[in-house]
Write a protein that holds these residues in place. Sequence first.
Motif, PDB file in Angstrom:
ATOM      1  N   LEU A 140      67.958  46.413  33.552  1.00 15.36           N
ATOM      2  CA  LEU A 140      69.393  46.243  33.320  1.00 15.36           C
ATOM      3  C   LEU A 140      70.220  47.281  34.071  1.00 15.36           C
ATOM      4  CD1 LEU A 140      69.180  45.438  29.507  1.00 15.36           C
ATOM      5  CD2 LEU A 140      70.031  43.886  31.283  1.00 15.36           C
ATOM      6  N   GLU A 141      69.710  48.506  34.171  1.00 14.44           N
ATOM      7  CA  GLU A 141      70.420  49.552  34.911  1.00 14.44           C
ATOM      8  C   GLU A 141      70.487  49.193  36.399  1.00 14.44           C
ATOM      9  OE1 GLU A 141      70.360  54.425  35.375  1.00 14.44           O
ATOM     10  OE2 GLU A 141      68.491  53.289  35.530  1.00 14.44           O
ATOM     11  N   GLY A 142      69.428  48.539  36.897  1.00 14.87           N
ATOM     12  CA  GLY A 142      69.434  48.101  38.290  1.00 14.87           C
ATOM     13  C   GLY A 142      70.529  47.082  38.565  1.00 14.87           C
ATOM     14  N   TRP A 143      70.851  46.272  37.560  1.00 11.58           N
ATOM     15  CA  TRP A 143      71.913  45.265  37.716  1.00 11.58           C
ATOM     16  C   TRP A 143      73.295  45.872  37.490  1.00 11.58           C
ATOM     17  CZ3 TRP A 143      69.163  41.126  34.178  1.00 11.58           C
ATOM     18  CH2 TRP A 143      68.080  40.592  34.875  1.00 11.58           C
ATOM     19  N   ILE A 144      73.414  46.745  36.483  1.00 12.56           N
ATOM     20  CA  ILE A 144      74.716  47.364  36.151  1.00 12.56           C
ATOM     21  C   ILE A 144      74.515  48.877  36.076  1.00 12.56           C
ATOM     22  CG2 ILE A 144      76.678  47.355  34.546  1.00 12.56           C
ATOM     23  CD1 ILE A 144      75.686  44.663  33.495  1.00 12.56           C
ATOM     24  N   PRO A 145      74.540  49.574  37.222  1.00 12.59           N
ATOM     25  CA  PRO A 145      74.242  51.015  37.257  1.00 12.59           C
ATOM     26  C   PRO A 145      75.264  51.873  36.507  1.00 12.59           C
ATOM     27  CG  PRO A 145      74.214  50.030  39.468  1.00 12.59           C
ATOM     28  CD  PRO A 145      74.793  49.020  38.544  1.00 12.59           C
ATOM     29  N   ALA A 146      76.454  51.316  36.239  1.00 13.03           N
ATOM     30  CA  ALA A 146      77.486  52.108  35.555  1.00 13.03           C
ATOM     31  C   ALA A 146      77.066  52.491  34.143  1.00 13.03           C
ATOM     32  CB  ALA A 146      78.792  51.309  35.511  1.00 13.03           C
ATOM     33  N   VAL A 147      76.186  51.682  33.547  1.00 12.65           N
ATOM     34  CA  VAL A 147      75.687  51.993  32.198  1.00 12.65           C
ATOM     35  C   VAL A 147      74.356  52.725  32.342  1.00 12.65           C
ATOM     36  CG1 VAL A 147      74.947  51.026  29.975  1.00 12.65           C
ATOM     37  CG2 VAL A 147      76.775  49.904  31.288  1.00 12.65           C
ATOM     38  N   PRO A 148      74.242  53.955  31.812  1.00 10.03           N
ATOM     39  CA  PRO A 148      72.991  54.718  31.971  1.00 10.03           C
ATOM     40  C   PRO A 148      71.817  54.039  31.279  1.00 10.03           C
ATOM     41  CG  PRO A 148      74.462  55.821  30.428  1.00 10.03           C
ATOM     42  CD  PRO A 148      75.244  54.705  31.042  1.00 10.03           C
ATOM     43  N   GLN A 149      70.611  54.388  31.741  1.00 12.29           N
ATOM     44  CA  GLN A 149      69.404  53.732  31.237  1.00 12.29           C
ATOM     45  C   GLN A 149      69.231  53.915  29.735  1.00 12.29           C
ATOM     46  OE1 GLN A 149      64.816  54.482  32.095  1.00 12.29           O
ATOM     47  NE2 GLN A 149      65.908  53.979  33.970  1.00 12.29           N
ATOM     48  N   TRP A 150      69.505  55.138  29.236  1.00 14.65           N
ATOM     49  CA  TRP A 150      69.313  55.391  27.804  1.00 14.65           C
ATOM     50  C   TRP A 150      70.246  54.508  26.970  1.00 14.65           C
ATOM     51  CZ3 TRP A 150      73.391  56.789  24.806  1.00 14.65           C
ATOM     52  CH2 TRP A 150      74.492  57.377  25.444  1.00 14.65           C
ATOM     53  N   ALA A 151      71.445  54.236  27.508  1.00 20.73           N
ATOM     54  CA  ALA A 151      72.395  53.394  26.773  1.00 20.73           C
ATOM     55  C   ALA A 151      71.911  51.952  26.710  1.00 20.73           C
ATOM     56  CB  ALA A 151      73.770  53.467  27.431  1.00 20.73           C
ATOM     57  N   TRP A 152      71.323  51.469  27.822  1.00 19.25           N
ATOM     58  CA  TRP A 152      70.766  50.116  27.817  1.00 19.25           C
ATOM     59  C   TRP A 152      69.634  50.003  26.794  1.00 19.25           C
ATOM     60  CZ3 TRP A 152      73.320  46.226  29.049  1.00 19.25           C
ATOM     61  CH2 TRP A 152      74.117  46.150  30.194  1.00 19.25           C
ATOM     62  N   ALA A 153      68.774  51.026  26.757  1.00 18.57           N
ATOM     63  CA  ALA A 153      67.672  51.017  25.783  1.00 18.57           C
ATOM     64  C   ALA A 153      68.222  50.940  24.354  1.00 18.57           C
ATOM     65  CB  ALA A 153      66.801  52.264  25.956  1.00 18.57           C
ATOM     66  N   LEU A 154      69.285  51.706  24.105  1.00 18.48           N
ATOM     67  CA  LEU A 154      69.918  51.715  22.784  1.00 18.48           C
ATOM     68  C   LEU A 154      70.511  50.346  22.459  1.00 18.48           C
ATOM     69  CD1 LEU A 154      70.805  53.530  20.358  1.00 18.48           C
ATOM     70  CD2 LEU A 154      72.926  53.944  21.608  1.00 18.48           C
ATOM     71  N   ILE A 155      71.212  49.761  23.424  1.00 21.27           N
ATOM     72  CA  ILE A 155      71.853  48.457  23.211  1.00 21.27           C
ATOM     73  C   ILE A 155      70.813  47.387  22.895  1.00 21.27           C
ATOM     74  CG2 ILE A 155      73.119  46.592  24.369  1.00 21.27           C
ATOM     75  CD1 ILE A 155      74.599  48.857  25.948  1.00 21.27           C
ATOM     76  N   VAL A 156      69.751  47.364  23.690  1.00 21.03           N
ATOM     77  CA  VAL A 156      68.692  46.359  23.500  1.00 21.03           C
ATOM     78  C   VAL A 156      68.063  46.490  22.115  1.00 21.03           C
ATOM     79  CG1 VAL A 156      66.356  45.754  24.242  1.00 21.03           C
ATOM     80  CG2 VAL A 156      68.162  46.004  25.945  1.00 21.03           C
TER      81      VAL A 156
END
Length: 476
Positions: A121-137
């Motif tokens: 997901l970070e590769g698609w939307i780099p503006a959101v940090p990886q840790w935030a994507w993990a939290l969202i998921v």
Amino acid sequence: MPSEPGNPNSSDGLHAGLKNRHLSMIAIGGVIGAGLFVGSASGIAAAGPAILLSYALVGAMVVLVMRMLGEMAAARPSSGSFSAYADQALGRWAGFSIGWLYWFFWVVVLAVEATAGAQILEGWIPAVPQWAWALIVMLVLTGTNLASVSSFGEFEFWFAGIKVVAITGFVVVGLLAVFGLLPGSDNPGAGFGHLTDAGGFFPQGPGAILTGVLMVVFSFMGSEIVTLAAGESANPQRAVAKATNSVIWRIAVFYLGSIFVVLTLLPWNDKSITKDGSYVAALNSIGIPHAGQVMNVIVLTAVLSCLNSGLYTASRMAFSLGRRGDAPASFARTTGRGVPQTAILSSVAFGFVAVFFNYQWPDTVFAFLLNSSGAVALFVWLVICFTQLRMRAIILRESPEKLVVRMWLFPYLTWATIAMISFVLVYMLTDEAAREQVLLSLLVAALVVAVALVREARQRRSDKEAPVAAGDQVNS
């Protein structure tokens, strides 16, 4: 100590919210983990075309284990599945130990899959940090599990459906290309030639088959989830029997079929397999546009499916342990919607902690968690085998009419499966990469068993003291 009833729909607070289509897709999709998409390239590099035999050996082992588990689950549907059966057949220490080890395995998997999904997901939307994507998921899938078991089933139906369609499409399109029948394909179609044209079928030697076994065995974990989920369906016996009977073709098509396509489209030592991944490399060889992005969508779906079912599985095992008095009583409480809320939140909390460890100390603390849960799959399969040896007699004695799924050639194939799994564990000790996993997993297992035995000894002591105390009270 309370024991879990035979059918969890009856009185334990769980609801029969899973429909037949949910269970069918959970059963089919349960054998397709993200490890199949991501990890197959390293197996191909290690064994060449002989990796097909590695997948076949592990697949045969899983089919036999699922047959044993299906026999017990069809006769006694339970949200605790093999842990509850081990409790009845081998002793409370066995049910306690394997239940907590299995829970530990899945909460560590939550962290692994959340991180893998966040990277995509970070590769698609780099503006959101990886840790935030993990939290969202994690938060989104926690929400679906907390809503109701039917919402879990609906999400898993679509996640697993996408995986199934993707793999089936890959196999069909790939085979057409292999035989030169795909219009516009960039691949000349070598037929079966690539299986032997780069050093033969055993380019790394026959011994590489066993190395391949070690690399692919853990991608099969998840087949057993349907036996836990069946307890929350209207007809658990039918669901388990259907899932058990279909496991052979599921493994044949999704694992052996897809890897066969990769190996016939490209030479096993083609550098693109390790560089891009086996499935992306195969799609690129055909000329499928944007193969990498297509596969990223499929892998993300597989990751979300694994997260969804992993959280469900961990929470239901925690719920079952709570029902049997082997975990805090709050784990066994359900909401009005039939959801074990505390069990879910406790499982996801540990998952969040593991995600934090993965970002903060990936090479120390998280590596320990990963390695110490690495061989749990094999421990679970061993326990299922030993449990079935004892459980068959219990079922025949108490309710023989419920033995609708039977293990083939009992007890000979059961003992043969025990020998196969034991051999894999011993062989892992000779492999430098796998040795640490086995030793750390054995250490954690030994600690959990020790706790179980101490608890059991204390319980026996208190049971003996209780009548004495009661007698003293009467005399006084």
